[in-house]
Scaffold this active site. Sequence first.
Site, PDB file in Angstrom:
ATOM      1  N   CYS A  11     -12.935  13.125  11.321  1.00 23.32           N
ATOM      2  CA  CYS A  11     -11.847  12.233  11.722  1.00 23.32           C
ATOM      3  C   CYS A  11     -10.947  12.905  12.756  1.00 23.32           C
ATOM      4  CB  CYS A  11     -11.032  11.818  10.502  1.00 23.32           C
ATOM      5  SG  CYS A  11     -11.846  10.584   9.461  1.00 23.32           S
ATOM      6  N   GLY A  68       4.541   6.771  -2.991  1.00 16.69           N
ATOM      7  CA  GLY A  68       5.903   6.263  -2.996  1.00 16.69           C
ATOM      8  C   GLY A  68       6.958   7.018  -2.232  1.00 16.69           C
ATOM      9  N   GLY A  74       0.845  -1.187   0.000  1.00 19.76           N
ATOM     10  CA  GLY A  74       0.000   0.000   0.000  1.00 19.76           C
ATOM     11  C   GLY A  74       0.879   1.234   0.000  1.00 19.76           C
ATOM     12  N   THR A 106       0.471  -1.388  -4.907  1.00 20.54           N
ATOM     13  CA  THR A 106      -0.730  -0.596  -4.701  1.00 20.54           C
ATOM     14  C   THR A 106      -1.818  -1.108  -5.627  1.00 20.54           C
ATOM     15  OG1 THR A 106      -1.680   1.641  -4.766  1.00 20.54           O
ATOM     16  CG2 THR A 106       0.019   1.126  -6.397  1.00 20.54           C
ATOM     17  N   GLY A 138       1.130   3.976  -1.636  1.00 24.63           N
ATOM     18  CA  GLY A 138       0.711   5.326  -1.943  1.00 24.63           C
ATOM     19  C   GLY A 138       1.467   5.896  -3.119  1.00 24.63           C
ATOM     20  N   GLU A 140      -3.878   5.682 -10.103  1.00 23.81           N
ATOM     21  CA  GLU A 140      -3.345   7.039 -10.004  1.00 23.81           C
ATOM     22  C   GLU A 140      -2.037   7.052  -9.215  1.00 23.81           C
ATOM     23  OE1 GLU A 140      -4.725  10.360 -10.756  1.00 23.81           O
ATOM     24  OE2 GLU A 140      -6.014   9.365 -12.211  1.00 23.81           O
ATOM     25  N   GLN A 141      -1.999   6.335  -8.093  1.00 22.51           N
ATOM     26  CA  GLN A 141      -0.782   6.290  -7.290  1.00 22.51           C
ATOM     27  C   GLN A 141       0.334   5.558  -8.023  1.00 22.51           C
ATOM     28  OE1 GLN A 141      -2.115   4.558  -3.573  1.00 22.51           O
ATOM     29  NE2 GLN A 141      -2.737   6.546  -2.743  1.00 22.51           N
TER      30      GLN A 141
END
Length: 394
Positions: A364, A182, A178, A200, A180, A204-205
């Site tokens: 959050c 990078g 995961g 991932t 993201g 997009e990432q």
Amino acid sequence: MFNAIGEKLEEKAMINFLQRFDANPFKVKFQDNEYIIGEGTPSFTVNMKEPIPVSKLMSSTSIALGEAYMDGTLDIEGDLYDALNHFLGQMDQFATTGDVLNKLTHNPLTKKHQAEEVQSHYDIGNDFYSLWLDDTMQYSCAYFEHPTDTLYEAQMHKIDRILKKLYLKEGLRLLDIGCGWGFLLIEAAKKYKIKGTGITLSHEQYEKFQQRIKDNHLEDYLEVRLMDYRDLPKSGLEFDRVVSVGMVEHVGRQNYQLFNDCVDSVLVKGGVFLLHFISGMDEKPGDAWMSKYIFPGGMLPSLREMVADMTEDNFHVLDVENLRNHYNLTLLAWDKNFRAQLPKIRETFDERFIRMWDLYLNGCAAAFYNGMMDLHQILATKGINNDLPITRWY
């Protein structure tokens, strides 16, 4: 006449429901009437264009209030974060029927469906996230060494802290599950000259990380793959270190053990594993509004169940750290950036999306402040490793 009477009855019924949130005073204003909930001077005002039916509030208080805010039926006069702190500090007074949670949380755990869930959030667009994240493009909890730290400085502190915990050396093989966009692996390659692989499910990432590898001339050190963690055991890959930041929340409670099994399958004996994740105090399903609108399929592990699952794979826990207050500060910084970029965001997204995202970031932040969620980092070794320092060297 009948409609007017019915609306007044719904108004009274809504106020009766809201009386349960009386720990601190606030005002509720309708078109013709206003009410004070609690005792003392109200700290904020809830403006209502029309009452929310109690049946909706009882079915899911979170969804009913959240959708009313998104639609503009409900607005906050005062600070949104303060208002959410008030309500989320009394989360035990929220109502949610079992059928609502079951529909939202019992999603298929197939690779295809979970990829779609991840992409629904992370593939909104790199341009969108770049507007309000810092230059590192990290979408996870920062580490504020000092109250005056900028978001960028705090994110750099977070990366530095994680890399030190992993006890990296030149040539070690590091997997980021995961990954993201990078940045963690890029910093690891620059500072320690490790060989890194990021995986991932976000297109997009993936594309952004590939470009970053080229821009930093790190092709000999890093690679990124579009890959499900469940494909690790048959990948033939092997690593000395594994890190996962903010990913395990997406795998589903039934798959926590499987996730750890997959880490075990590619980590060498004595290897180091750092797991960074948002956690819940217990094994409850989570918030209904969040599951419906922000993180479909998301589920927060408890610390105890994650440690228990790691133990099944003979991971020896070296350290556990709680960064709850750091995530509160991170989210408030994100929301400040988000609001500053509203003119640009409005060029692409409608008002309902903007209100939803603002509610998400502030909600959050309030949830972390009130201890509804924690942020844990677990550091463990696969089997015994007596070669690591015996003090917290980081």
